[in-house]
Each structure stands twice: as C-alpha cells, then as structure tokens.
Scaffold this motif. Structure first.
Motif, mmCIF file in Angstrom:
data_model
loop_
_atom_site.group_PDB
_atom_site.id
_atom_site.type_symbol
_atom_site.label_atom_id
_atom_site.label_comp_id
_atom_site.label_asym_id
_atom_site.label_seq_id
_atom_site.Cartn_x
_atom_site.Cartn_y
_atom_site.Cartn_z
ATOM 1 N N VAL A 65 0.859 -1.191 0.000
ATOM 2 C CA VAL A 65 0.000 0.000 0.000
ATOM 3 C C VAL A 65 0.890 1.234 0.000
ATOM 4 C CG1 VAL A 65 -1.736 1.327 1.270
ATOM 5 C CG2 VAL A 65 -1.815 -1.149 1.317
ATOM 6 N N TYR A 66 0.526 2.210 -0.835
ATOM 7 C CA TYR A 66 1.252 3.480 -0.855
ATOM 8 C C TYR A 66 0.241 4.608 -0.758
ATOM 9 C CZ TYR A 66 4.041 7.409 -2.629
ATOM 10 O OH TYR A 66 4.672 8.627 -2.782
ATOM 11 N N ASP A 67 0.426 5.485 0.215
ATOM 12 C CA ASP A 67 -0.428 6.654 0.390
ATOM 13 C C ASP A 67 0.337 7.862 -0.148
ATOM 14 O OD1 ASP A 67 -1.991 8.782 1.191
ATOM 15 O OD2 ASP A 67 -2.271 8.064 3.238
ATOM 16 N N ALA A 114 4.680 4.262 2.479
ATOM 17 C CA ALA A 114 4.328 2.962 1.915
ATOM 18 C C ALA A 114 4.620 1.877 2.932
ATOM 19 C CB ALA A 114 5.115 2.712 0.641
ATOM 20 N N VAL A 115 3.817 0.806 2.893
ATOM 21 C CA VAL A 115 4.044 -0.346 3.757
ATOM 22 C C VAL A 115 3.878 -1.623 2.949
ATOM 23 C CG1 VAL A 115 3.319 0.782 5.905
ATOM 24 C CG2 VAL A 115 1.648 -0.442 4.542
ATOM 25 N N LEU A 116 4.544 -2.666 3.444
ATOM 26 C CA LEU A 116 4.381 -4.012 2.906
ATOM 27 C C LEU A 116 3.997 -4.903 4.077
ATOM 28 C CD1 LEU A 116 4.765 -5.853 0.353
ATOM 29 C CD2 LEU A 116 6.941 -6.485 1.377
ATOM 30 N N VAL A 166 8.229 0.927 3.836
ATOM 31 C CA VAL A 166 8.955 0.825 2.570
ATOM 32 C C VAL A 166 9.576 2.182 2.264
ATOM 33 C CG1 VAL A 166 8.783 0.321 0.102
ATOM 34 C CG2 VAL A 166 7.393 -0.970 1.730
ATOM 35 N N ILE A 167 10.853 2.174 1.943
ATOM 36 C CA ILE A 167 11.562 3.404 1.604
ATOM 37 C C ILE A 167 11.044 3.919 0.264
ATOM 38 C CG2 ILE A 167 13.817 4.366 1.015
ATOM 39 C CD1 ILE A 167 15.011 2.309 3.009
ATOM 40 N N VAL A 168 10.646 5.182 0.244
ATOM 41 C CA VAL A 168 10.114 5.790 -0.973
ATOM 42 C C VAL A 168 11.296 6.202 -1.845
ATOM 43 C CG1 VAL A 168 8.713 7.650 -1.917
ATOM 44 C CG2 VAL A 168 8.049 6.571 0.236
ATOM 45 N N ILE A 211 -5.625 -1.597 4.848
ATOM 46 C CA ILE A 211 -4.544 -1.029 5.637
ATOM 47 C C ILE A 211 -4.620 0.472 5.451
ATOM 48 C CG2 ILE A 211 -2.053 -0.867 5.920
ATOM 49 C CD1 ILE A 211 -1.855 -3.636 4.658
ATOM 50 N N LYS A 212 -4.774 1.209 6.564
ATOM 51 C CA LYS A 212 -4.815 2.661 6.481
ATOM 52 C C LYS A 212 -3.639 3.206 7.278
ATOM 53 C CE LYS A 212 -9.602 3.345 5.427
ATOM 54 N NZ LYS A 212 -10.760 4.159 5.583
ATOM 55 N N LEU A 213 -2.936 4.134 6.669
ATOM 56 C CA LEU A 213 -1.779 4.742 7.321
ATOM 57 C C LEU A 213 -2.250 5.937 8.114
ATOM 58 C CD1 LEU A 213 0.627 4.600 4.276
ATOM 59 C CD2 LEU A 213 0.457 2.989 6.153
ATOM 60 N N ALA A 214 -1.878 5.974 9.394
ATOM 61 C CA ALA A 214 -2.296 7.075 10.259
ATOM 62 C C ALA A 214 -1.079 7.873 10.695
ATOM 63 C CB ALA A 214 -3.024 6.518 11.477
#
Length: 137
Positions: A49-51, A57-59, A68-70, A133-136
């Motif tokens: 997921v990338y916001d 980003a996360v895996l 995840v490193i952008v 998955i939601k990034l907060a």
C-alpha cells in the motif's frame, strides 16, 4: 548398400540439426534465479500500500508489517499496482526482492524498513478480502 547409405545420411542429417533451446528466458526462470541469488537481498511476498498524500508505503507480510523506503523502485512498483487499486488504500499482493534495513527512527512504528531492489510479481487483489490497511499519523 543403398540402405546403409540412406541410414548414414539420415543419421548425419538428424545429428546436424541444432536443438534450439529457448533463447528467451521466461519470467518463471527469472524468478527462480532471483530466489536463488546469493546477493544479500530477501524475497518477500505481501500486500503493498502506498499513500501518496502522506508519502508513505508499507508491505504487510503474513507475520509483519514493514515500512517501505520511498525511492524510484518503490514508485515503479506503485505504477504497476495502480491498475489493481480500487482506492488509495487497496492493498495489492506483490512479490519483491528487498534489502531489509533496521529502522533507526525510534518514533517509527516499524522495526525494519525495506528498500525495494527488484519487482518479481504483481497480482490482482482477492475481491473477497475485506482487509484494509490505512496509514495514520
């Protein structure tokens, strides 16, 4: 005598034919080589997921969640998963080769960050899966 000459010609003809094996390496063969490579990278399968709003980003694997490193490779992966996304929080199953880096930022939620080195596979999400998955902050 004619039979022997005919058999000899047939044997020479068949033995001179080249057995053309595949010159193009298939995607599966590339994956197998990548899995077996001894280059210090790890092959991981998980939901990506990338916001874009938060530039995060996360895996998520079966057992852990990684930041995840952008970078350019992550953005390339994001371009490949876009056709499968229904909204910005749709997680897309991917298989990637990564470098796992211990996170030095104590404020971060993730123990390790991943730097994507190679994209092996992007799959369509399971339409029956309810996870989001939601990034907060």
């Amino acid at each position: 005598m004619k039979k022997i000459v005919f058999i000899l010609i047939a044997v020479i003809s068949f033995s001179s034919c080249k057995n053309d094996t595949k010159q193009n390496v298939s995607l599966e063969e590339n994956r197998a080589k990548s899995y077996d490579a001894n280059d210090g990278f790890i092959t991981m399968k998980g939901d990506f997921v990338y916001d874009e709003n938060k530039n995060a980003a996360v895996l998520q694997t079966a057992n852990d969640i990684y930041g995840v490193i952008v970078d350019d490779n992550m953005k390339s992966l994001n371009e490949k998963v876009k056709p499968f996304k229904e909204d910005q929080y749709t997680s897309v199953p991917v298989t990637v080769r990564v470098k796992r880096i211990e996170n030095s930022n104590e404020a971060s939620l993730w123990k390790y960050n991943l730097e994507i080195k190679e994209i092996l596979m992007v799959e369509a999400p399971n339409p029956n899966k309810d996870d989001v998955i939601k990034l907060a902050n």
